[in-house]
Write an enzyme that holds these catalytic residues in place. Structure first.
Site, mmCIF file in Angstrom:
data_model
loop_
_atom_site.group_PDB
_atom_site.id
_atom_site.type_symbol
_atom_site.label_atom_id
_atom_site.label_comp_id
_atom_site.label_asym_id
_atom_site.label_seq_id
_atom_site.Cartn_x
_atom_site.Cartn_y
_atom_site.Cartn_z
ATOM 1 N N LYS A 150 34.901 27.493 28.142
ATOM 2 C CA LYS A 150 35.531 28.913 28.267
ATOM 3 C C LYS A 150 36.997 28.512 28.469
ATOM 4 C CE LYS A 150 33.470 31.646 31.692
ATOM 5 N NZ LYS A 150 32.794 31.837 33.219
ATOM 6 N N ARG A 153 25.554 43.837 32.961
ATOM 7 C CA ARG A 153 25.201 43.581 34.265
ATOM 8 C C ARG A 153 24.444 44.336 35.030
ATOM 9 N NH1 ARG A 153 29.450 39.348 37.202
ATOM 10 N NH2 ARG A 153 31.068 40.842 36.379
ATOM 11 N N GLU A 155 39.660 40.607 46.383
ATOM 12 C CA GLU A 155 40.056 40.992 45.766
ATOM 13 C C GLU A 155 39.652 42.823 45.444
ATOM 14 O OE1 GLU A 155 42.985 40.598 43.284
ATOM 15 O OE2 GLU A 155 41.997 42.197 42.203
ATOM 16 N N GLY A 205 26.652 50.815 38.612
ATOM 17 C CA GLY A 205 25.211 49.870 38.218
ATOM 18 C C GLY A 205 26.937 48.780 38.232
ATOM 19 N N CYS A 260 28.981 44.486 40.738
ATOM 20 C CA CYS A 260 29.521 43.885 42.360
ATOM 21 C C CYS A 260 28.904 44.774 42.648
ATOM 22 C CB CYS A 260 31.126 44.785 42.263
ATOM 23 S SG CYS A 260 32.392 43.141 41.313
HETATM 24 C C1 UDX Z 1 34.268 47.415 41.615
HETATM 25 C C2 UDX Z 1 34.950 48.094 42.707
HETATM 26 O O1 UDX Z 1 35.566 49.761 42.502
HETATM 27 C C3 UDX Z 1 36.311 47.356 42.750
HETATM 28 O O2 UDX Z 1 37.330 47.666 43.457
HETATM 29 C C4 UDX Z 1 35.011 46.169 42.873
HETATM 30 O O3 UDX Z 1 36.878 45.127 42.725
HETATM 31 C C5 UDX Z 1 34.788 46.004 42.470
HETATM 32 O O4 UDX Z 1 33.519 46.754 42.033
HETATM 33 P P1 UDX Z 1 33.931 47.621 38.757
HETATM 34 O O5 UDX Z 1 32.571 47.629 39.138
HETATM 35 O O6 UDX Z 1 34.833 47.568 38.187
HETATM 36 O O7 UDX Z 1 34.642 48.489 40.721
HETATM 37 O O8 UDX Z 1 33.513 49.917 38.394
HETATM 38 P P2 UDX Z 1 33.841 50.852 39.071
HETATM 39 O O9 UDX Z 1 35.170 51.628 38.503
HETATM 40 O O10 UDX Z 1 34.135 51.030 40.634
HETATM 41 O O11 UDX Z 1 32.450 51.939 38.289
HETATM 42 C C6 UDX Z 1 31.135 51.224 39.221
HETATM 43 C C7 UDX Z 1 29.941 52.019 38.898
HETATM 44 O O12 UDX Z 1 29.789 52.945 39.644
HETATM 45 C C8 UDX Z 1 29.587 52.091 37.130
HETATM 46 O O13 UDX Z 1 28.740 51.760 36.454
HETATM 47 C C9 UDX Z 1 30.486 53.439 36.974
HETATM 48 O O14 UDX Z 1 30.099 53.770 36.274
HETATM 49 C C10 UDX Z 1 29.681 54.170 38.320
HETATM 50 N N1 UDX Z 1 30.287 55.876 38.628
HETATM 51 C C11 UDX Z 1 31.635 55.366 39.773
HETATM 52 C C12 UDX Z 1 29.899 56.546 39.174
HETATM 53 O O15 UDX Z 1 28.729 56.607 38.491
HETATM 54 N N2 UDX Z 1 30.248 57.611 39.512
HETATM 55 C C13 UDX Z 1 30.593 57.563 39.883
HETATM 56 O O16 UDX Z 1 31.999 58.861 40.611
HETATM 57 C C14 UDX Z 1 32.434 56.528 39.673
#
Ligand code: UDX
Length: 443
Positions: A41, A340, A158, A267, A270
């Site tokens: 990496k 993931r 974060e 999914g 996080c």
């Molecule tokens: C998330 C948090 O938003 C972020 O603040 C934190 O730091 C890390 O986890 P991320 O995992 O990048 O970020 O994705 P995010 O945009 O939050 O979406 C998460 C999941 O929810 C995705 O699978 C997305 O498809 C789903 N989602 C999101 C929905 O099904 N409906 C929605 O309205 C919004």
């Protein structure tokens, strides 16, 4: 602050969070060393390659490498020598087979760094951890560091989203500083001065609250998504339309429309593991009941995956076995190559396990998907995987899928049947083009 007065930063762990943080901080003018135990990496980053898909980050890496303000190393000694402030950005995945969070990387980072800390410095946790972790780590840090009590620990969660990581890092909604002294607060202020100068709201608090803010934020977001998906289940039983319902709710400012998109659910690296780890820690400390609803949030989310397969099965008159199914999407969300806990691949694998011939296409996540699930078949475009398909299933709402012309796709499939797992398509247009269109929570 002049360049000479800026604190020198290190970032331990150059995965998603760490690489983004290191690159963005260097772009703000700080002198940054990024450390990872994965030499491959580090080699990639040194040569200007970002090891994952993130819009805007490769360009910023090139710029910061050129500026000379960003270096990468595998040596804790070098990192300790360089840094006034050390950010811990390593992963905290779910423990295999358990809901609890795996803190081994965070502990390893502290054990690697601490023995080299010979002067006053601040160690700042950014990783998402169960409440109470920082307090345990403070003890470990001071026990192992030659500088002892001169080393302080702070927590600075974060909130960046994949796909928007650069913007979320440089222009965050808020900063949270979990500290145990004014000195630590002042150090963090110096580390984020350019971002604070933008007027970014800041909450200064204790360590436990800072740890909890992140878990609480992700739990809230997951709950909002599962809430609208629970409404989709009710809509399915009543013939109501969850899209119209969500739209009507969104006009209420108190509710708001963000994270109210119904469909296949959440999914990623996080939300799923964070709500499980939160529920687990709450049980450990005797307040399990307070967040027991998170178990239901998880269950609703998982039911969306099986319900999507039910819709495919219904279109096939009950028989998945032997059917040819085109899956559009593999990443857990668009603009990401992250698979993931990806709902898309979960659905694809389950249908494959039920005897269907499943072909998957994704604009960015194919390499990752192929490596993780070699049993599935993969194609080079939506048109390619849709060839002779009995059903097309849209699983990740990439813009290129939203823009598909249903009359063009109709020419390649065997049957015009589509399940829109993300409510990404205009149902009327698809139906007019002769498609049987189905979506969760819609008639
Ligand atoms: C998330 C948090 O938003 C972020 O603040 C934190 O730091 C890390 O986890 P991320 O995992 O990048 O970020 O994705 P995010 O945009 O939050 O979406 C998460 C999941 O929810 C995705 O699978 C997305 O498809 C789903 N989602 C999101 C929905 O099904 N409906 C929605 O309205 C919004």
């Amino acid at each position: 602050m002049s360049q000479a007065e800026l604190p020198r930063l290190t970032v331990i762990g150059t995965g998603y969070l760490g690489a983004t943080h290191a690159i963005c901080m260097a772009s703000l003018g700080y002198d940054v060393v990024g450390l990872d135990v994965d030499a491959g990496k580090i080699q990639k980053l040194r040569s200007g390659q970002v090891p994952f898909f993130e819009p805007g980050l490769p360009e910023l890496l090139a710029k910061t490498l050129e500026s000379g303000r960003l270096r990468f190393t595998t040596s804790y000694e070098e990192a300790a020598e360089h840094g006034d402030i050390h950010f811990i950005c390593v992963g905290t995945p779910q423990q295999p087979g358990l809901d609890a969070c795996d803190l081994s990387h965070v502990e390893a980072a502290v054990r690697g760094l601490a023995p080299h800390l010979t002067r006053r410095c601040l160690v700042v946790g950014k990783s998402t951890v169960p409440v109470g972790t920082a307090s345990t780590l403070t003890g470990l840090l001071r026990e192992l560091a030659p500088a002892g009590e001169e080393v302080e620990l702070a927590w600075n969660p974060e909130f960046l989203r994949e796909g928007f990581a650069v913007d979320d890092t440089l222009r965050p909604d808020r900063l949270v500083f979990g500290v145990t002294s004014d000195w630590a607060r002042d150090r963090l202020t110096a580390a984020f001065q350019p971002i604070l100068d933008l007027g970014t709201p800041t909450v200064v608090t204790d360590l436990a609250t800072a740890e909890l803010v992140k878990m609480a934020a992700n739990s809230f977001l997951a709950t909002k998504i599962s809430y609208i998906n629970a409404m989709a289940e009710v809509c399915e039983a009543t013939g109501a339309d969850v899209r119209d319902l969500a739209q009507a709710l969104a006009y209420d400012d108190r509710i708001g429309g963000r994270f109210l998109q119904p469909g296949l659910g959440f999914g990623g690296g996080c939300l799923p593991k964070d709500i499980r780890a939160f529920a687990h820690r709450a049980e450990e400390i005797g307040v399990g009941q307070a967040v027991s609803f998170l178990r239901e949030v998880d269950a609703i989310n998982r039911r969306r995956r099986s319900r999507t397969i039910d819709l495919v099965r219904e279109l096939l008159d009950g028989r998945l076995d032997g059917a040819r199914i085109a899956c559009l999407g593999a990443a857990f969300k668009p603009n990401s190559d992250d698979i993931r806990d990806a709902p898309a691949l979960d659905v694809a694998r389950t249908m494959h396990g039920l005897g269907a011939t499943v072909r998957v296409y994704d604009p960015a996540a194919l390499d990752n998907a192929r490596r993780a699930y070699p049993e599935l078949r993969y194609g080079t475009s939506a048109m390619d995987v849709a060839q002779d398909a009995d059903v097309v299933v849209l699983l990740t709402e990439w813009t290129e899928f939203r823009q598909i012309d249903p009359t063009v796709l109709a020419q390649t499939v065997r049957h015009r049947r589509i399940v829109d797992g993300r409510h990404a398509l205009d149902s009327a247009t698809w139906r007019q083009a002769g498609w049987e269109y189905r979506a969760l929570g819609r008639p």
